[in-house]
Design an enzyme around this catalytic site. Sequence first.
Site, PDB file in Angstrom:
ATOM      1  N   SER A 136      11.467   6.618 121.300  1.00 54.74           N
ATOM      2  CA  SER A 136      10.675   5.557 121.931  1.00 54.74           C
ATOM      3  C   SER A 136      11.620   4.525 122.532  1.00 54.74           C
ATOM      4  CB  SER A 136       9.801   4.882 120.868  1.00 54.74           C
ATOM      5  OG  SER A 136       9.221   3.704 121.383  1.00 54.74           O
ATOM      6  N   TYR A 146       9.484   1.098 112.271  1.00 56.11           N
ATOM      7  CA  TYR A 146       9.237   2.009 113.391  1.00 56.11           C
ATOM      8  C   TYR A 146      10.437   2.037 114.341  1.00 56.11           C
ATOM      9  CZ  TYR A 146       7.022   4.194 117.449  1.00 56.11           C
ATOM     10  OH  TYR A 146       6.738   5.033 118.499  1.00 56.11           O
TER      11      TYR A 146
HETATM   12  N1  LIG Z   1       1.872   6.317 122.810  1.00 55.31           N
HETATM   13  C1  LIG Z   1       2.940   5.542 122.979  1.00 55.31           C
HETATM   14  O1  LIG Z   1       2.859   4.439 123.598  1.00 55.31           O
HETATM   15  C2  LIG Z   1       4.280   5.984 122.458  1.00 55.31           C
HETATM   16  C3  LIG Z   1       5.426   5.350 122.961  1.00 55.31           C
HETATM   17  C4  LIG Z   1       6.674   5.747 122.516  1.00 55.31           C
HETATM   18  C5  LIG Z   1       6.785   6.771 121.594  1.00 55.31           C
HETATM   19  N2  LIG Z   1       5.670   7.375 121.102  1.00 55.31           N
HETATM   20  C6  LIG Z   1       5.857   8.459 120.119  1.00 55.31           C
HETATM   21  O2  LIG Z   1       5.243   9.628 120.620  1.00 55.31           O
HETATM   22  C7  LIG Z   1       4.903  10.490 119.537  1.00 55.31           C
HETATM   23  C8  LIG Z   1       3.476  10.975 119.714  1.00 55.31           C
HETATM   24  O3  LIG Z   1       2.620   9.861 119.652  1.00 55.31           O
HETATM   25  P1  LIG Z   1       1.284   9.768 120.518  1.00 55.31           P
HETATM   26  O4  LIG Z   1       1.375   8.541 121.324  1.00 55.31           O
HETATM   27  O5  LIG Z   1       0.999  11.055 121.180  1.00 55.31           O
HETATM   28  O6  LIG Z   1       0.238   9.461 119.328  1.00 55.31           O
HETATM   29  P2  LIG Z   1      -1.159  10.132 118.933  1.00 55.31           P
HETATM   30  O7  LIG Z   1      -1.984  10.355 120.162  1.00 55.31           O
HETATM   31  O8  LIG Z   1      -1.702   9.262 117.857  1.00 55.31           O
HETATM   32  O9  LIG Z   1      -0.739  11.548 118.336  1.00 55.31           O
HETATM   33  C9  LIG Z   1       0.017  11.601 117.148  1.00 55.31           C
HETATM   34  C10 LIG Z   1       0.127  13.053 116.671  1.00 55.31           C
HETATM   35  O10 LIG Z   1       0.947  13.077 115.491  1.00 55.31           O
HETATM   36  C11 LIG Z   1       0.256  13.777 114.460  1.00 55.31           C
HETATM   37  N3  LIG Z   1       0.613  13.233 113.156  1.00 55.31           N
HETATM   38  C12 LIG Z   1       0.551  11.942 112.743  1.00 55.31           C
HETATM   39  N4  LIG Z   1       0.915  11.844 111.455  1.00 55.31           N
HETATM   40  C13 LIG Z   1       1.229  13.114 111.041  1.00 55.31           C
HETATM   41  C14 LIG Z   1       1.648  13.665 109.806  1.00 55.31           C
HETATM   42  N5  LIG Z   1       1.806  12.916 108.689  1.00 55.31           N
HETATM   43  N6  LIG Z   1       1.862  14.998 109.739  1.00 55.31           N
HETATM   44  C15 LIG Z   1       1.682  15.775 110.826  1.00 55.31           C
HETATM   45  N7  LIG Z   1       1.269  15.317 112.023  1.00 55.31           N
HETATM   46  C16 LIG Z   1       1.041  13.993 112.125  1.00 55.31           C
HETATM   47  C17 LIG Z   1      -1.235  13.600 114.786  1.00 55.31           C
HETATM   48  O11 LIG Z   1      -2.002  14.716 114.337  1.00 55.31           O
HETATM   49  P3  LIG Z   1      -2.972  14.760 113.041  1.00 55.31           P
HETATM   50  O12 LIG Z   1      -3.617  13.418 112.902  1.00 55.31           O
HETATM   51  O13 LIG Z   1      -3.906  15.895 113.358  1.00 55.31           O
HETATM   52  O14 LIG Z   1      -2.050  15.090 111.912  1.00 55.31           O
HETATM   53  C18 LIG Z   1      -1.218  13.641 116.312  1.00 55.31           C
HETATM   54  O15 LIG Z   1      -1.245  14.979 116.773  1.00 55.31           O
HETATM   55  C19 LIG Z   1       5.137   9.672 118.262  1.00 55.31           C
HETATM   56  O16 LIG Z   1       6.351  10.064 117.661  1.00 55.31           O
HETATM   57  C20 LIG Z   1       5.204   8.229 118.760  1.00 55.31           C
HETATM   58  O17 LIG Z   1       6.006   7.430 117.914  1.00 55.31           O
HETATM   59  C21 LIG Z   1       4.414   7.012 121.525  1.00 55.31           C
END
Ligand SMILES: NC(=O)c1ccc[n+]([C@@H]2O[C@H](COP(=O)([O-])OP(=O)(O)OC[C@H]3O[C@@H](n4cnc5c(N)ncnc54)[C@H](OP(=O)(O)O)[C@@H]3O)[C@@H](O)[C@H]2O)c1
Length: 252
Positions: A136, A146
């Site tokens: 991130s 985080y």
């Molecule tokens: N969205 C942003 O603005 C942003 C920015 C920078 C970085 N990121 C990073 O991008 C990555 C994906 O995030 P996203 O934005 O796509 O969020 P999201 O839409 O909330 O998706 C998160 C995914 O992670 C899975 N997950 C969460 N906890 C888990 C656990 N304990 N075990 C296994 N799977 C788990 C969830 O699936 P289940 O609930 O089905 O387990 C879901 O598929 C993350 O690492 C986040 O830190 C996001």
Amino acid sequence: MRTALITGATAGIGRAFAFELAARGMNLVLVARDEPRLLALAGELNFDFGIEVQVVCADLSLLAQIDEVACRAAADDIDLVVNNAGFGLNQPFVGGDLKAEQQMLDVLVTAVMRITHAALPGMVDRNRGGVINVSSVASWLASGTYSAAKSWVTTFSESLATQLRGSDAHVMALCPGFTRTEFHDRANMETATIPEWMWLDVNDVVKEALTDFAGQHAVSVPGVQYKSLGLVAQYLPRPFVRKLSVMQARRR
Ligand SMILES: NC(=O)c1ccc[n+]([C@@H]2O[C@H](COP(=O)([O-])OP(=O)(O)OC[C@H]3O[C@@H](n4cnc5c(N)ncnc54)[C@H](OP(=O)(O)O)[C@@H]3O)[C@@H](O)[C@H]2O)c1
């Protein structure tokens, strides 16, 4: 046909990786906790793209389940691992829930380290493929467990990219900024004050990441706005970075 393993595939960035890689003809191993959602996604991808899709229901905050996924990632058919699963926390560290902080470290750091450790030896032997670790832009800030965990992900990935120089197996950190997914809702984060220009489209993030991975970049920062902010954040003196982090925390 080559196979990609994606953690956190049920939503957001992981789901977008699943669709993009399926459209490029890769078979998939999809990992997350929500089994009905995993199965529905697998059916949709198989129907739309005719690829093979396996699901692994795993909670990546639990060591035994991390190691099941790591074992699958070590298999010969896996050419790409996307360590993407993650979540945010909207709580102060002091007085906050320790269990949640620990789970965050386990998902964002321990799972990434163990799955990467399992996957890379075969990729290096085969001299192809690699690992994309979703970090991130928060890895440049000073914003709680985080951003500390994401700093680890970025540095870890850069370090492996350096160690693998000369091999066609590759590791890259993907550093997105604000991306429209379920992330902020799940963490109860207020997003109304974030200006529109700061939001990235999830499909653009994934396409740019895959282009950068093919170009063997060590770090991918999608979006021109974050490339500029990244330069500023990385070269600013740390006291200014800390000020930026305070401003960012006030947005929540
Ligand atoms: N969205 C942003 O603005 C942003 C920015 C920078 C970085 N990121 C990073 O991008 C990555 C994906 O995030 P996203 O934005 O796509 O969020 P999201 O839409 O909330 O998706 C998160 C995914 O992670 C899975 N997950 C969460 N906890 C888990 C656990 N304990 N075990 C296994 N799977 C788990 C969830 O699936 P289940 O609930 O089905 O387990 C879901 O598929 C993350 O690492 C986040 O830190 C996001």
